[in-house]
Scaffold this motif. Structure first.
Motif, PDB file in Angstrom:
ATOM      1  N   LYS A 146       0.840  -1.194   0.000  1.00 50.96           N
ATOM      2  CA  LYS A 146       0.000   0.000   0.000  1.00 50.96           C
ATOM      3  C   LYS A 146       0.885   1.257   0.000  1.00 50.96           C
ATOM      4  CE  LYS A 146      -3.928  -2.009  -0.396  1.00 50.96           C
ATOM      5  NZ  LYS A 146      -5.053  -1.874   0.521  1.00 50.96           N
ATOM      6  N   TRP A 147       0.864   2.038   1.043  1.00 51.59           N
ATOM      7  CA  TRP A 147       1.589   3.309   1.042  1.00 51.59           C
ATOM      8  C   TRP A 147       2.731   3.335   2.057  1.00 51.59           C
ATOM      9  CZ3 TRP A 147      -3.457   2.680   2.699  1.00 51.59           C
ATOM     10  CH2 TRP A 147      -3.723   2.918   4.040  1.00 51.59           C
ATOM     11  N   ALA A 148       3.285   2.174   2.406  1.00 53.98           N
ATOM     12  CA  ALA A 148       4.406   2.131   3.363  1.00 53.98           C
ATOM     13  C   ALA A 148       5.573   2.979   2.888  1.00 53.98           C
ATOM     14  CB  ALA A 148       4.847   0.686   3.582  1.00 53.98           C
ATOM     15  N   ASP A 149       5.784   3.048   1.570  1.00 51.31           N
ATOM     16  CA  ASP A 149       6.901   3.822   1.023  1.00 51.31           C
ATOM     17  C   ASP A 149       6.717   5.317   1.187  1.00 51.31           C
ATOM     18  OD1 ASP A 149       4.735   3.497  -0.885  1.00 51.31           O
ATOM     19  OD2 ASP A 149       6.015   4.486  -2.354  1.00 51.31           O
ATOM     20  N   MET A 150       5.507   5.758   1.544  1.00 48.36           N
ATOM     21  CA  MET A 150       5.223   7.188   1.692  1.00 48.36           C
ATOM     22  C   MET A 150       5.259   7.634   3.153  1.00 48.36           C
ATOM     23  SD  MET A 150       2.061   7.473  -1.048  1.00 48.36           S
ATOM     24  CE  MET A 150       2.066   9.275  -1.134  1.00 48.36           C
ATOM     25  N   VAL A 151       5.474   6.693   4.070  1.00 52.08           N
ATOM     26  CA  VAL A 151       5.448   7.000   5.500  1.00 52.08           C
ATOM     27  C   VAL A 151       6.865   7.218   6.019  1.00 52.08           C
ATOM     28  CG1 VAL A 151       4.753   6.163   7.784  1.00 52.08           C
ATOM     29  CG2 VAL A 151       3.352   5.613   5.775  1.00 52.08           C
ATOM     30  N   ALA A 152       7.057   8.260   6.791  1.00 49.35           N
ATOM     31  CA  ALA A 152       8.372   8.528   7.383  1.00 49.35           C
ATOM     32  C   ALA A 152       8.786   7.381   8.294  1.00 49.35           C
ATOM     33  CB  ALA A 152       8.324   9.833   8.177  1.00 49.35           C
ATOM     34  N   LYS A 153      10.077   7.065   8.295  1.00 53.07           N
ATOM     35  CA  LYS A 153      10.578   5.937   9.084  1.00 53.07           C
ATOM     36  C   LYS A 153      10.317   6.120  10.575  1.00 53.07           C
ATOM     37  CE  LYS A 153      14.194   4.523   5.835  1.00 53.07           C
ATOM     38  NZ  LYS A 153      15.652   4.314   5.626  1.00 53.07           N
ATOM     39  N   SER A 154      10.189   7.355  11.011  1.00 58.93           N
ATOM     40  CA  SER A 154       9.971   7.620  12.437  1.00 58.93           C
ATOM     41  C   SER A 154       8.510   7.486  12.849  1.00 58.93           C
ATOM     42  CB  SER A 154      10.456   9.036  12.774  1.00 58.93           C
ATOM     43  OG  SER A 154       9.753   9.999  11.981  1.00 58.93           O
ATOM     44  N   THR A 155       7.629   7.278  11.881  1.00 61.50           N
ATOM     45  CA  THR A 155       6.193   7.185  12.173  1.00 61.50           C
ATOM     46  C   THR A 155       5.814   5.756  12.534  1.00 61.50           C
ATOM     47  OG1 THR A 155       5.706   8.978  10.616  1.00 61.50           O
ATOM     48  CG2 THR A 155       3.869   7.566  11.273  1.00 61.50           C
ATOM     49  N   PRO A 156       5.244   5.538  13.726  1.00 62.13           N
ATOM     50  CA  PRO A 156       4.854   4.175  14.121  1.00 62.13           C
ATOM     51  C   PRO A 156       3.657   3.680  13.304  1.00 62.13           C
ATOM     52  CG  PRO A 156       4.116   5.759  15.761  1.00 62.13           C
ATOM     53  CD  PRO A 156       4.963   6.529  14.780  1.00 62.13           C
ATOM     54  N   ILE A 157       3.627   2.374  13.032  1.00 64.05           N
ATOM     55  CA  ILE A 157       2.522   1.730  12.311  1.00 64.05           C
ATOM     56  C   ILE A 157       1.993   0.608  13.181  1.00 64.05           C
ATOM     57  CG2 ILE A 157       1.829   0.482  10.240  1.00 64.05           C
ATOM     58  CD1 ILE A 157       2.608   3.374   9.706  1.00 64.05           C
TER      59      ILE A 157
END
Length: 428
Positions: A359-370
């Motif tokens: 999905k959009w994992a490539d658009m999320v900053a590495k510091s943002t928790p999922i």
């Protein structure tokens, strides 16, 4: 010396690019004519068993759809039309779709009774005999073929498009060679009210191009306003025992949901458009009641006189054009807004986190928790926020046209999905 080498490289790349375009054009011309075949189906059944039946075939005078990317699709949809060359069994066209029937299957009523719904789809007219498959995908994304039928393009019982006198006006012109063609259709407007309809049709275009992704590709769209007259003004409201005679026979209270405005008369809708250039449909209804609906590769429908008209019409087009999911949820909704265990939904703008990398994992900053906690709303642009407590679905943002009417634009995830669809249709 460097200049000469660069020139050679440019010529080589240009040659490859032109060859690619030639192959794409040749592929369309190998299998299709510059006409349309409209497939009219009846989908029927219940929760336990579904069927698809061919009702009619109609030959339209022109083809207004894509000419490249014919045998692929960037989205799965809830179903697909697949066209094969009968002689070689080669896949030559794919059309993803959703339908009111499949939405109805999520209702409790489908456990107790059997119903049928009309559905109409457009494919390029085949030059030779073709095999068409109609398939559904269930909640686990398992594909089931409901119907396979053969088409002989020389069949004398394929009805030719009728000549109607419904006027239309081009309100936005494209400059690209293979534009995306949209028909904006009047619903619940009498002949004497067409000037008012045209005002809302132009507002629709204006609102669409206020969104960055559509503005960026503004020249890829050709839009006409279809002045389809209704006998009565306004639309039908079954919950108030109000039934009106209108152009496409739309009504509120779809599936007993007060705001859900749809038409189940898709054959009537497409018959109105038989001599009009179109591939996608936006229906504007003459009422101030808030509501509407959007169904992938069927239509977007909304009300015009409500103060939220402009954001809503674009929201519904997001559904019908690109299969974007709603990013708002209710505990009790028209549909089952609940994740299926171990299944990633096909829509580009929601996730069960089963396969978030797709999905959009490539658009999320590495510091943002999922998953992303609601406490980070407003501090991160893109994350994976819980859509509704306990439903197992996550959305990219709370600032998006698919989430609410107040945001000014689509979020980056939806914008990317829309751009992918635009490039898909224009063959780029």
């Amino acid at each position: 010396m460097t200049i000469r080498k660069t020139g050679v490289k440019i010529i080589f790349v240009l040659t490859i690019f032109l060859s690619y375009l030639s192959v794409q054009a040749q592929q369309f011309n190998d299998y299709f004519t510059e006409q349309t075949l409209r497939l009219d189906y009846i989908f029927g059944g219940n929760k336990a068993q579904q069927h698809a039946y061919l009702a009619d075939l109609v030959q339209l005078n022109r083809w207004d759809g894509r000419k490249g990317n014919l045998s692929t699709t960037p989205i799965q949809g809830n179903g697909q039309i697949k066209v094969y060359d009968a002689a070689t069994d080669k896949l030559i066209y794919v059309l993803p779709f959703s339908s009111l029937f499949q939405e109805w299957l999520t209702q409790e009523e489908s456990n107790q009774t059997t119903k049928s719904f009309e559905n109409s789809y457009l494919i390029p007219y085949p030059k030779a005999k073709a095999k068409v498959q109609v398939s559904f995908f269930d909640a686990q994304r398992k594909e089931t073929i409901l119907l396979t039928h053969l088409i002989d393009p020389q069949d004398i019982l394929i009805r030719k498009a009728t000549t109607n006198d419904i006027p239309y006006e081009t309100i936005h012109k494209a400059t690209t060679a293979n534009p995306i063609k949209i028909a904006i259709v009047a619903e619940g407007y009498k002949d004497t009210e067409m000037n008012e309809f045209m005002e809302y049709a132009r507002k629709t275009v204006h609102s669409l191009f206020q969104h960055k992704v559509f503005k960026k590709h503004e020249n890829a769209f050709e839009i006409v306003a279809v002045k389809s007259p209704s006998k009565d003004s306004n639309v039908s409201v079954p919950s108030k025992n109000i039934w009106r005679s209108t152009a496409v026979q739309s009504n509120f209270d779809t599936f007993y949901a007060e705001r859900y405005l749809t038409t189940s008369h898709t054959k009537l809708l497409h018959t109105l458009l038989e001599n009009i250039p179109y591939q996608h449909i936006i229906i504007l209804s003459n009422t101030d009641v808030y509501g509407g609906g959007g169904i992938l590769n069927s239509y977007a429908l909304t009300t015009t006189k409500n103060e939220q008209f402009e954001p809503v019409v674009v929201h519904e087009f997001g559904h019908s054009f690109a299969g974007l999911a709603d990013e708002y949820f209710y505990a009790v909704d028209v549909f089952e807004n609940k994740a299926i265990e171990k299944i990633e939904p096909w829509e580009k703008n929601n996730t069960s986190l089963v396969d978030f990398q797709s999905k959009w994992a490539d658009m999320v900053a590495k510091s943002t928790p999922i998953p992303t906690p609601d406490s980070m709303l407003g501090t991160v642009k893109i994350g994976a926020f819980e859509g509704l407590k306990g439903n197992g679905l996550y959305i990219p943002s709370h600032d998006c046209r698919m989430k609410a009417n107040t945001p000014k634009d689509f979020c980056p995830v939806c914008s990317r999905a829309l751009e992918e669809m635009i490039l898909f249709y224009t063959g780029k």
